[in-house]
Motif scaffolding. Structure first.
Motif, mmCIF file in Angstrom:
data_model
loop_
_atom_site.group_PDB
_atom_site.id
_atom_site.type_symbol
_atom_site.label_atom_id
_atom_site.label_comp_id
_atom_site.label_asym_id
_atom_site.label_seq_id
_atom_site.Cartn_x
_atom_site.Cartn_y
_atom_site.Cartn_z
ATOM 1 N N SER A 1 5.601 114.714 65.899
ATOM 2 C CA SER A 1 5.090 114.550 67.250
ATOM 3 C C SER A 1 3.928 113.570 67.334
ATOM 4 N N THR A 2 3.034 113.670 66.396
ATOM 5 C CA THR A 2 1.798 112.918 66.553
ATOM 6 C C THR A 2 1.584 111.953 65.399
ATOM 7 N N ARG A 3 0.949 110.891 65.736
ATOM 8 C CA ARG A 3 0.484 109.994 64.714
ATOM 9 C C ARG A 3 -1.025 110.003 64.792
ATOM 10 N N ARG A 4 -1.661 109.718 63.708
ATOM 11 C CA ARG A 4 -3.115 109.723 63.729
ATOM 12 C C ARG A 4 -3.628 108.562 62.898
ATOM 13 N N ARG A 5 -4.591 107.851 63.474
ATOM 14 C CA ARG A 5 -5.222 106.753 62.751
ATOM 15 C C ARG A 5 -6.543 107.228 62.184
ATOM 16 N N LEU A 6 -6.850 106.789 60.990
ATOM 17 C CA LEU A 6 -8.138 107.158 60.406
ATOM 18 C C LEU A 6 -8.826 105.925 59.844
ATOM 19 N N LYS A 7 -10.133 105.905 59.992
ATOM 20 C CA LYS A 7 -10.928 104.831 59.387
ATOM 21 C C LYS A 7 -11.307 105.253 57.980
ATOM 22 N N ARG A 8 -11.672 104.273 57.199
ATOM 23 C CA ARG A 8 -12.129 104.571 55.843
ATOM 24 C C ARG A 8 -13.258 105.615 55.880
ATOM 25 N N GLY A 9 -13.111 106.643 55.087
ATOM 26 C CA GLY A 9 -14.145 107.676 55.033
ATOM 27 C C GLY A 9 -13.861 108.869 55.934
ATOM 28 N N ASP A 10 -12.943 108.712 56.893
ATOM 29 C CA ASP A 10 -12.622 109.835 57.781
ATOM 30 C C ASP A 10 -11.901 110.953 57.031
ATOM 31 N N TYR A 11 -12.148 112.170 57.477
ATOM 32 C CA TYR A 11 -11.436 113.321 56.939
ATOM 33 C C TYR A 11 -10.158 113.539 57.733
ATOM 34 N N LEU A 12 -9.035 113.666 57.041
ATOM 35 C CA LEU A 12 -7.795 114.051 57.709
ATOM 36 C C LEU A 12 -7.828 115.547 57.984
ATOM 37 N N TYR A 13 -8.278 116.296 57.002
ATOM 38 C CA TYR A 13 -8.584 117.715 57.213
ATOM 39 C C TYR A 13 -9.607 118.128 56.168
ATOM 40 N N ARG A 14 -10.203 119.280 56.411
ATOM 41 C CA ARG A 14 -11.227 119.780 55.499
ATOM 42 C C ARG A 14 -10.837 121.135 54.949
ATOM 43 N N ALA A 15 -11.308 121.440 53.773
ATOM 44 C CA ALA A 15 -11.095 122.764 53.194
ATOM 45 C C ALA A 15 -11.650 123.804 54.148
ATOM 46 N N GLY A 16 -10.875 124.858 54.408
ATOM 47 C CA GLY A 16 -11.337 125.915 55.285
ATOM 48 C C GLY A 16 -10.724 125.836 56.670
ATOM 49 N N GLN A 17 -10.270 124.640 57.065
ATOM 50 C CA GLN A 17 -9.638 124.514 58.377
ATOM 51 C C GLN A 17 -8.276 125.193 58.395
ATOM 52 N N VAL A 18 -7.899 125.643 59.582
ATOM 53 C CA VAL A 18 -6.587 126.273 59.741
ATOM 54 C C VAL A 18 -5.492 125.241 59.506
ATOM 55 N N PHE A 19 -4.497 125.665 58.749
ATOM 56 C CA PHE A 19 -3.365 124.795 58.431
ATOM 57 C C PHE A 19 -2.317 124.888 59.527
ATOM 58 N N GLU A 20 -1.924 123.750 60.059
ATOM 59 C CA GLU A 20 -0.838 123.760 61.042
ATOM 60 C C GLU A 20 0.239 122.740 60.717
ATOM 61 N N SER A 21 -0.186 121.625 60.176
ATOM 62 C CA SER A 21 0.765 120.543 59.931
ATOM 63 C C SER A 21 0.650 120.014 58.519
ATOM 64 N N ILE A 22 1.731 119.459 58.044
ATOM 65 C CA ILE A 22 1.608 118.602 56.887
ATOM 66 C C ILE A 22 1.629 117.160 57.405
ATOM 67 N N TYR A 23 1.200 116.239 56.565
ATOM 68 C CA TYR A 23 1.068 114.860 57.004
ATOM 69 C C TYR A 23 1.797 113.921 56.059
ATOM 70 N N ALA A 24 2.456 112.946 56.639
ATOM 71 C CA ALA A 24 3.073 111.904 55.827
ATOM 72 C C ALA A 24 2.234 110.642 55.979
ATOM 73 N N VAL A 25 1.873 110.049 54.869
ATOM 74 C CA VAL A 25 1.069 108.825 54.946
ATOM 75 C C VAL A 25 1.980 107.678 55.373
ATOM 76 N N ARG A 26 1.610 107.060 56.497
ATOM 77 C CA ARG A 26 2.407 105.963 57.016
ATOM 78 C C ARG A 26 1.869 104.632 56.472
ATOM 79 N N SER A 27 0.576 104.556 56.396
ATOM 80 C CA SER A 27 -0.047 103.404 55.749
ATOM 81 C C SER A 27 -1.431 103.825 55.314
#
Lengths: 247, 247
Positions: free
Chosen positions: B46-72
């Motif tokens: 459903s969703t795509r997400r862009r991240l800048k260098r240094g951004d967290y995709l997720y953090r330890a302790g956060q609720v798990f809902e999705s897995i992520y595929a690295v697009r680039s």
DNA sequence: CGCGCTGTTGAAACTTGTCAAAGTTTGTGG
DNA sequence: CCACAAACTTTGACAAGTTTCAACAGCGCG
């Protein structure tokens, strides 16, 4: 053995194999299944296998067909590389699954060896996938089990990458203790099923280093060690040691 | 931006997100799916997400809902323990999945951090399980992906448990090389996205040790190193070094 | 241009591995 | 049931590998 005695025995074996009667339900795959779902799972778990100490459950290179649930006993898994090095990748006890590594390439990537006389339930993997498509709960539980294995491996990587010898051994003993406790055994007193060499291999240490760490723990009154019989005298001390910052 | 331009852009984004158009099909989840199955998968992602260098995709302790595929882009995952120690558990590149560790407890157990500007596809896990029950191929492929992660972790355990510093670095570089090659990049020349410290953390070594190993590899004419730019001059030499018996 | 971050290099300290010897337990066959 | 062999464990002394501490170099950024 007379014919009908043999038949009776066979029926008995089948009953004994059934997940619905298994006292490991809470540790193994059947977690949270409804009675009618459990019956389907019973059909799935077709074979049981007994192994003597030292027997291979499977070997690296063999075709993967089933995963195995440990019904009783104790196993180790190890990997070998060409140049002769090897490492123990895990120890499995009652209720834990073996063989998940084989799914990816349909070939087992490690050896699984019984460390004492043991019994396993063989679960044909294609059947498990089939049933998973029908039983949502089973599917989800299986995914959790695989994920838990990944998390466990990360813990071992942490241990191997950041801890020193005594910290590693403390972590190892505390982990064993916890797992015995979860199975209703004493968390403070238990028999190691593996040699110092196997512990060392798992922890990335030489057996002499493991032996010295045991001796030191005894001097510090953290443990009482007699051969492979361990009594934990000071759990908190071990925990403190384990999490003690390096340096 | 005018309204219909915005709408057009939105449609464009959706097209861009579709698995059926993704040039990573061969590396990611869609492997081996029929066209109509691929369409179902498109709805899933459903969703795509862009991240800048240094951004967290997720953090330890956060609720798990999705897995992520690295697009680039390029990611690292790391675990922290209370006493301050931490370790990098993996580096993920294009087509690889992130977040599998969160399935077991429904909470992420590690941090995932972008090492360069990156883009990921978010795959809601409950949807993935649903679709897996419908599409046999997807189910099986997903199981293989999880299993492959377990096998990979065993490889890292092997590395951490039995190899010395230079062997570890050689193994690491050869692994990266292979993964770049699989993505159509040069296997011999590439930029490291991570610091010496991050490599060290992954390999269970201090950054100084990593730095020394790089220097030594240069002296031996195995590599040319300029900052994070690596050129492999002698692949066979590295392989030999990697598998060289300890002692 | 200088500050900060990252990386390199050297020397000393520390941890673990290696080699060797001796003690202990387990298993086997007579 | 004992005796002996084999396997496993402990301990010591020394060697090797890695970390620690410290100083400095290079690059990028404001």
């Amino acid at each position: 053995m007379p014919k009908d005695a043999a038949t009776a025995r066979l029926a008995f074996e089948i009953v004994k194999t059934a997940c619905s009667n298994c006292n490991l339900r809470e540790l193994c795959l059947p977690i949270g299944l409804a009675p009618e779902e459990l019956k389907k799972l019973d059909e799935l778990v077709s074979t049981r296998r007994r192994l003597k100490r030292g027997d291979y459950l499977y070997r690296a290179g063999q075709v993967f067909e089933s995963i195995y649930a440990v019904r009783s006993g104790f196993f180790k898994t190890d990997v070998l590389i060409e140049d002769g090095r090897d490492q123990v990748t895990g120890f499995q006890m009652t209720g834990e699954l073996l063989g998940l590594d084989g799914i990816s390439s349909e070939i087992h990537t490690c050896n699984a060896i019984a460390l004492e006389d043991s019994e396993v339930c063989a679960i044909p993997f294609s059947h498990l996938e089939g049933l998973s498509r029908q039983i949502h709960t089973l599917q989800h539980h299986f995914h959790k089990v695989m994920s838990r294995e990944i998390v466990r491996d990360h813990g071992v990587m942490m241990l191997l990458g950041t801890m020193r010898a005594e910290e590693r051994l403390a972590a190892f003993l505390l982990n064993l203790s916890q797992r015995f406790k979860a199975r209703g055994y004493s968390p403070a007193e238990f028999n190691l099923r593996m040699s110092r060499d196997e512990i060392g291999s798992y922890l990335g240490l030489k057996l002499e280093t493991v032996s010295r760490a045991f001796s030191h723990f005894q001097e510090e009154k953290l443990l009482a060690v007699h051969q492979r019989k361990i009594r934990i005298l000071n759990t908190e001390g071990l925990k403190k040691l384990m999490t003690h910052q390096r340096g």
